[in-house]
Enzyme design. Sequence first.
Site, PDB file in Angstrom:
ATOM      1  N   GLU A  93       0.823  -1.217   0.000  1.00 55.46           N
ATOM      2  CA  GLU A  93       0.000   0.000   0.000  1.00 55.46           C
ATOM      3  C   GLU A  93       0.857   1.267   0.000  1.00 55.46           C
ATOM      4  O   GLU A  93       0.719   2.133   0.875  1.00 55.46           O
ATOM      5  CB  GLU A  93      -0.965  -0.006   1.194  1.00 55.46           C
TER       6      GLU A  93
ATOM      7  N   GLU B  17      -6.509  -7.694  -1.196  1.00 53.88           N
ATOM      8  CA  GLU B  17      -7.050  -7.678   0.171  1.00 53.88           C
ATOM      9  C   GLU B  17      -8.513  -7.281   0.182  1.00 53.88           C
ATOM     10  O   GLU B  17      -8.920  -6.360  -0.528  1.00 53.88           O
ATOM     11  CB  GLU B  17      -6.311  -6.641   1.040  1.00 53.88           C
TER      12      GLU B  17
END
Length: 694
Positions: A174, A330
């Site tokens: 991320e 995710e």
Amino acid sequence: MVTIYGAVHLCTAFRAMIMEGDRVIMSVKFKEMLYGGDYNPEQWPREIWQKDMELFNKAGINSATINVFSWAKIQPSEEMYDFSELDDIVDMLTREGKQIVLATSTAALPAWMVKRYPEVARTDYEGRRHKFGQRHNACPNSPVYRHFSRELAARLAERYGSNENVVCWHVNNEYGGECYCENCEKAFRVWLRKKYKTIEALNQAWNLAFWGHTIYDWDEIVLPNALSEGLEGDKTAFAGISIDYMRFNSDSILNNFKAERDAIRQYDKDTPVTTNLMGTFKGLDYFKWAKEMDIVSWDNYPSYDTPWSRTAMSHDLMRGLKDAPFMLMEQTPSQQNWQPYNSLKRPGQMRAQSYQTIAHGADTIQFFQLRRSVGGCEKFHGAVIEHAGSENTRVFREISQLGEELRKAGGTISGSRNKARVGIMFDWDNYWALEYTSGPNKDLMYVDQIFRFYEYFYNKNIAVDMIPVDADLGKYDLVAAPVLYMVKEGVAEALEEYVAAGGTLVTGVMSGIVDQSDNVHLGGYPGPLRKLAGIWAEEIDALAPEQSNEIVFKDGLRGQCNMLCDIIHLEGAKDIAQYGSDFYAGTPAVTENNFGKGCTCYVGTVLSEEALGRVLELMCDRAKITPVIEEETRLEVTKRVTDKEDLYFVINFKDEELPLPKVFGGKKNLLTGSVLTEGEMLKKYDVRIVCCPK
Ligand SMILES: [Zn+2]
């Protein structure tokens, strides 16, 4: 027709040159649909590990993403690496036949590094040098960080790159955030020098004669933060500087990704490399990033009240980055921890969300996380194995059901493609520019405006591609370019060529206003789009939240508009609707202009959902755009296609039961193998995948 050339076949995944028509795309195909997620056995005693394997097998989990936050464990000091525990984890997963997504661990600094080299930590917008703590904490321009992260990626690739169960590299995690340290400031000057070549060109691009900010030496450039050009809120005195900083910061972090990727490639030539993106996240220019990634992956965390249409748009954007299937790296099995209200996913919701993800282009379904952590801020984040440690939970049962379904259906779905005749432009330069600009209305948010257009098509089950401003527009019959505030070099020409050849373009208020440096295109708005739109706008009125105006269509129907109102002069276009009140009542609000064989529709204000729907319906009729199926339905219907069949994903996200569209009666449901009945009812979160051979 898709043709594959020179594929590098591995046991479990391959990267290949794939031709679609005469277009070359690099794509990734996994042997089976990955079903798994983040797994952190290093946080647990070993006796738990075997129990995990048993539970994974019961749930149909076939892959695990490991080593995401293990830097401090595998490199306990500058001089020492210790892979013994990771070796055991990799060996265990390999023995169990699990596919491994191997992360490089570089998203959180080890404490020893910050202690010895404080420069690796970031300096924030307020100019404060951070201490050790949190994650996403490395300065992207720190030579020390660059050295150690590259070194770690190389060692991991050397050690595990030949393991056939390692099917994907997951660099960092991320990526995001900004740094305003001295290293970054120096690197910014180098980046600018490369871009502008001369101080004069820089002064002109940033219009530094304003407020007497002219500079005479590159060393006079400072980063635009709270100590320099920052204004209240997220605004800035010089948007041109701040936009260049965002470009520079995105490039700096991308250089971190590329450094690790290239280090991996020294030892592993074939395994796909990705990093997990975050949908419409503002900080990084994902179109630019995607060019450096073998496959796009992303993390999908809608809130309890996020519309399903908004999530669908994010998926379409992630697919659009490479115009190819993506990985869902995710999602939570049920609960999140970091939102204000972390509702449970209702029974069936996780399954429906997963199929929506697949419907819009995903070839994997992965969770954060496989086992819920004991401490730290994510202990309330849902997991396949909850704190109870048991398989006897609702979440575990739902995951097991989905695992079983994907084991059977995944092979048919993987690699299939989404097709759309509508393209909506999305552009990070415009995102930054529109939201940095001071005036005319602080409530104008980029993604919200794009979404208003997307939502119309979503509600009609019209397939949409989210496209960059330099996309091949010839593929589309209708292109929407809402708030195309910044028109960069070549974009107006491409749009003119597209419309002249017969395309339908919809654009409007806050479009065509500035160039790539945020300086106004002079001569009347919408600047370079003026000829195409056949109008010019003299002023832009801003309406406060409690204010609105009315628009009146030619047939007398009335609608609402708010936020911004262009005051428009026609110069070739004809009006579709006019303003109903205020001093500009009776002047054009929405116009259309024939240009070559096509047409440009200019929406000069922010229309209500209903009024915008009316305009877009007119344009869809004109461009002969049709929904995925003819029959009107409130179900979400999306199509992916293979060479042999069309796969229709039919999902009920509404609160009431809805009938299966008639056209699907008698067709096969891929999930059950059974034949569908005309008019059968779908309850909330019910899913059918309808298989129609060609
Ligand atoms: Zn820095």
